[in-house]
Design an enzyme around this catalytic site. Structure first.
Site, PDB file in Angstrom:
ATOM      1  N   ARG A  81       0.891  -1.418   0.046  1.00 19.36           N
ATOM      2  CA  ARG A  81      -0.130  -0.071  -0.091  1.00 19.36           C
ATOM      3  C   ARG A  81       0.791   1.457  -0.043  1.00 19.36           C
ATOM      4  O   ARG A  81       1.694   1.499   0.747  1.00 19.36           O
ATOM      5  CB  ARG A  81      -0.657  -0.072   1.208  1.00 19.36           C
ATOM      6  N   THR A 122      -0.912   7.757  -1.166  1.00 20.24           N
ATOM      7  CA  THR A 122      -2.297   7.621  -2.040  1.00 20.24           C
ATOM      8  C   THR A 122      -3.210   6.498  -1.430  1.00 20.24           C
ATOM      9  O   THR A 122      -4.200   6.367  -1.586  1.00 20.24           O
ATOM     10  CB  THR A 122      -1.828   7.319  -3.534  1.00 20.24           C
ATOM     11  N   ASP A 133      -2.068 -10.337  13.211  1.00 20.09           N
ATOM     12  CA  ASP A 133      -1.474 -10.121  11.836  1.00 20.09           C
ATOM     13  C   ASP A 133      -1.012 -11.575  11.396  1.00 20.09           C
ATOM     14  O   ASP A 133      -0.422 -12.049  11.786  1.00 20.09           O
ATOM     15  CB  ASP A 133      -0.240  -9.279  11.921  1.00 20.09           C
ATOM     16  N   ASP A 154       2.489 -11.969  10.413  1.00 21.46           N
ATOM     17  CA  ASP A 154       3.361 -12.019  11.584  1.00 21.46           C
ATOM     18  C   ASP A 154       3.111 -13.273  12.410  1.00 21.46           C
ATOM     19  O   ASP A 154       4.242 -14.007  12.866  1.00 21.46           O
ATOM     20  CB  ASP A 154       3.127 -10.865  12.520  1.00 21.46           C
TER      21      ASP A 154
HETATM   22  N1  URA Z   1      -4.540  -8.405   7.890  1.00 19.94           N
HETATM   23  C1  URA Z   1      -4.346  -9.477   8.999  1.00 19.94           C
HETATM   24  O1  URA Z   1      -3.292  -9.972   8.938  1.00 19.94           O
HETATM   25  N2  URA Z   1      -5.024  -9.401   9.970  1.00 19.94           N
HETATM   26  C2  URA Z   1      -6.030  -8.683  10.057  1.00 19.94           C
HETATM   27  O2  URA Z   1      -7.054  -8.676  10.923  1.00 19.94           O
HETATM   28  C3  URA Z   1      -6.431  -7.734   8.919  1.00 19.94           C
HETATM   29  C4  URA Z   1      -5.631  -7.771   7.955  1.00 19.94           C
END
Ligand code: URA
Length: 214
Positions: free
Chosen positions: A109, A113, A205, A208
């Site tokens: 991203r 923008t 995430d 992660d």
């Molecule tokens: N991407 C992720 O890894 N977790 C989320 O909750 C949203 C987007």
């Protein structure tokens, strides 16, 4: 399974999927455990995503007699991982469909923008002749998934399904608006996004948790 009011969305509510998903959501689950669970869930998700693959038959001989036996028809399907977290669903799906072709889409991203910018795209040349399954564990805002599917369509894809682990209502709505022809398969439809666009209750995430980065 398929929400009767919404033929574009399939929630794979099998008890095994739900059980494994709950362990994956738990923050106490290790990186290794999380990856294992994703692989196992993707096998079960894949089973549903591929349910309507076309069949033809070929004559075989069982030890007792000949029969017209069902076999998968047409060209091999394509699995497309939306980097980087898509790789967590890719492995299990590849176990299910070992001769599938594999593509990758990488997007980031732009901080100014907020547009999704492509940094990598590698897909089979004859994408339009194959069923395409795009995989990304989290359908959150839907921005990157929609952008990835834009790229796949530009590359010729016509028959696209999208498989994820968790979806937010916002992401489902965004995908349906942008790509009403793309069926979404998810293990759960969660409640909402938080102010940082994380899915709630979610699992954090996904990248992660899968790769041990933070
Ligand atoms: N991407 C992720 O890894 N977790 C989320 O909750 C949203 C987007």
């Amino acid at each position: 399974m398929t929400d009767a009011a919404d033929p574009h969305l399939t929630i794979v509510d099998h008890p095994l999927v739900q059980h494994k998903l709950s362990i994956a959501r738990d923050k106490a689950t290790s990186t290794y455990g999380f990856r294992q669970l994703l692989r196992e869930i993707s096998l079960l998700l894949g089973y549903e995503v591929l349910r309507d693959l076309p069949l033809s038959t070929r004559m075989i001989e069982t030890p007792l007699e000949e029969m017209e036996a069902p076999t998968l028809a047409g060209k091999k399907l394509v699995l497309v991982s939306i980097l980087r977290a898509g790789n967590g669903l890719l492995d299990g799906m590849l176990e299910l469909a070992p001769s599938a072709r594999v593509g990758f889409v990488g997007l980031y991203r732009d901080p100014k923008t907020l547009e999704a910018v492509q940094y990598y795209l590698k897909v089979p040349a004859d994408l339009g002749e194959r069923p395409v399954i795009a995989v990304d564990p989290m359908l959150a805002t839907g921005n990157s998934s929609v952008a990835a599917i834009d790229r796949l369509k530009e590359a010729g894809a016509k028959d696209i399904r999208f498989a994820c682990l968790l979806a937010a209502p916002e992401g489902v709505a965004r995908m349906k608006e942008a790509h009403p022809d793309v069926r979404i398969f998810t293990a759960a439809l969660d409640q909402r996004l938080n102010e940082k666009a994380y899915i709630l209750p979610g699992l954090g995430d996904a990248g992660d948790r899968m790769f041990g980065t933070k």
